[in-house]
Design an enzyme around this catalytic site. Structure first.
Site, PDB file in Angstrom:
ATOM      1  N   LYS A   1       0.812  -1.203   0.000  1.00  0.00           N
ATOM      2  CA  LYS A   1       0.000   0.000   0.000  1.00  0.00           C
ATOM      3  C   LYS A   1       0.855   1.267   0.000  1.00  0.00           C
ATOM      4  O   LYS A   1       0.376   2.350  -0.320  1.00  0.00           O
ATOM      5  CB  LYS A   1      -0.888   0.014   1.256  1.00  0.00           C
ATOM      6  CG  LYS A   1      -1.801  -1.157   1.391  1.00  0.00           C
ATOM      7  CD  LYS A   1      -2.531  -1.042   2.771  1.00  0.00           C
ATOM      8  CE  LYS A   1      -3.262  -2.299   3.105  1.00  0.00           C
ATOM      9  NZ  LYS A   1      -3.793  -2.253   4.495  1.00  0.00           N
ATOM     10  N   GLY A   2       2.092   1.133   0.426  1.00  0.00           N
ATOM     11  CA  GLY A   2       2.931   2.298   0.737  1.00  0.00           C
ATOM     12  C   GLY A   2       3.059   3.344  -0.351  1.00  0.00           C
ATOM     13  O   GLY A   2       3.181   4.536  -0.061  1.00  0.00           O
TER      14      GLY A   2
ATOM     15  N   PHE B   1      13.065   5.390  10.997  1.00  0.00           N
ATOM     16  CA  PHE B   1      11.790   4.808  10.606  1.00  0.00           C
ATOM     17  C   PHE B   1      10.806   5.930  10.348  1.00  0.00           C
ATOM     18  O   PHE B   1      10.535   6.748  11.229  1.00  0.00           O
ATOM     19  CB  PHE B   1      11.251   3.843  11.672  1.00  0.00           C
ATOM     20  CG  PHE B   1      10.164   2.980  11.127  1.00  0.00           C
ATOM     21  CD1 PHE B   1      10.457   1.814  10.441  1.00  0.00           C
ATOM     22  CD2 PHE B   1       8.827   3.359  11.253  1.00  0.00           C
ATOM     23  CE1 PHE B   1       9.450   1.017   9.892  1.00  0.00           C
ATOM     24  CE2 PHE B   1       7.811   2.571  10.710  1.00  0.00           C
ATOM     25  CZ  PHE B   1       8.133   1.407  10.029  1.00  0.00           C
ATOM     26  N   VAL B   2      10.301   6.008   9.115  1.00  0.00           N
ATOM     27  CA  VAL B   2       9.453   7.138   8.728  1.00  0.00           C
ATOM     28  C   VAL B   2       8.012   6.709   8.468  1.00  0.00           C
ATOM     29  O   VAL B   2       7.740   5.538   8.166  1.00  0.00           O
ATOM     30  CB  VAL B   2      10.017   7.861   7.478  1.00  0.00           C
ATOM     31  CG1 VAL B   2      11.369   8.486   7.770  1.00  0.00           C
ATOM     32  CG2 VAL B   2      10.111   6.906   6.288  1.00  0.00           C
TER      33      VAL B   2
ATOM     34  N   ASP C   1      14.784   0.071   1.175  1.00  0.00           N
ATOM     35  CA  ASP C   1      15.395  -0.124   2.483  1.00  0.00           C
ATOM     36  C   ASP C   1      16.423  -1.253   2.383  1.00  0.00           C
ATOM     37  O   ASP C   1      17.536  -1.034   1.913  1.00  0.00           O
ATOM     38  CB  ASP C   1      14.244  -0.419   3.458  1.00  0.00           C
ATOM     39  CG  ASP C   1      14.639  -0.441   4.906  1.00  0.00           C
ATOM     40  OD1 ASP C   1      15.130   0.582   5.403  1.00  0.00           O
ATOM     41  OD2 ASP C   1      14.452  -1.482   5.563  1.00  0.00           O
TER      42      ASP C   1
END
Ligand code: IMP
Ligand code: MG
Length: 174
Positions: free
Chosen positions: A39-40, A151-152, A102
């Site tokens: 979904k990001g 971590f965003v 990442d």
């Protein structure tokens, strides 16, 4: 209780997305299938596509759902297909869009998957890149912002399904 420390403002994101579209448009062929990873990447894809339409009228959008994270902040290293893209990518160019690069596991898998499906060229574009976190060597063709190992959340990006709706990107702190 989590706090969100602002990292990238709405305006910074908008300016960079406009510039990214201008960078990408001359490098992709008309008819390239754009596959956004859900979904990001949903907000990034929506904004980038509208900017791309100013340069490139022939856009073909599809989605794919992959998972490598549980409700955790670390990659499990295993990538699974939860929903494959529906369009035929055989003999087509593909541009994969993701929110964050990442460990590199997700995009390495997605790129290989598109090749197996017969895509000709597979480009990759990420809004955020955290190069210090790589487990698999991977370089995206187009990068919005290179960020440190934090971590965003926000702008589509979640922590345990929260914070996707924030219009800016922030770091999650305790
Ligand atoms: P990779 O396979 O480790 O490169 O994973 C990339 C995916 O991990 C991204 O598409 C995100 O869904 C998730 N991810 C990586 N870093 C973060 C973060 O800082 N916040 C939220 N999700 C993240
Ligand atoms: Mg993701």
């Amino acid at each position: 209780m989590n706090h969100i420390q602002p990292l990238l403002s709405e305006e910074e994101i908008r300016d960079r997305v406009i510039a990214l579209a201008a960078e990408i448009a001359p490098q992709i062929q008309p008819g390239t299938v754009i596959v956004a990873l859900l979904k990001g990447a949903f907000i990034f894809a929506a904004d980038l596509l509208r900017e791309l339409s100013r340069h490139e009228p022939e856009i073909n959008l599809d989605f794919m759902v992959l998972s490598s994270y549980g409700d955790d902040t670390r990659s499990s290293g295993r990538v699974m297909i939860k929903l494959d893209c529906q369009q035929l990518v055989e003999n087509q160019d593909v541009l994969l869009l993701d929110d964050i690069l990442d460990s590199g596991n997700t995009l390495t898998f997605a790129k290989e998957h598109m090749r197996i499906k017969g895509a000709v060229r597979v480009y990759t574009c990420v809004l955020l890149d955290k190069p210090s976190r790589r487990q698999t060597p991977f370089k995206a063709d187009f990068v919005g912002f290179t960020i440190p190992d934090r971590f965003v959340v926000g702008y589509g990006i979640d922590y345990a399904e929260r914070y996707r709706e924030l219009p800016y990107i922030g770091c999650l702190t305790d």
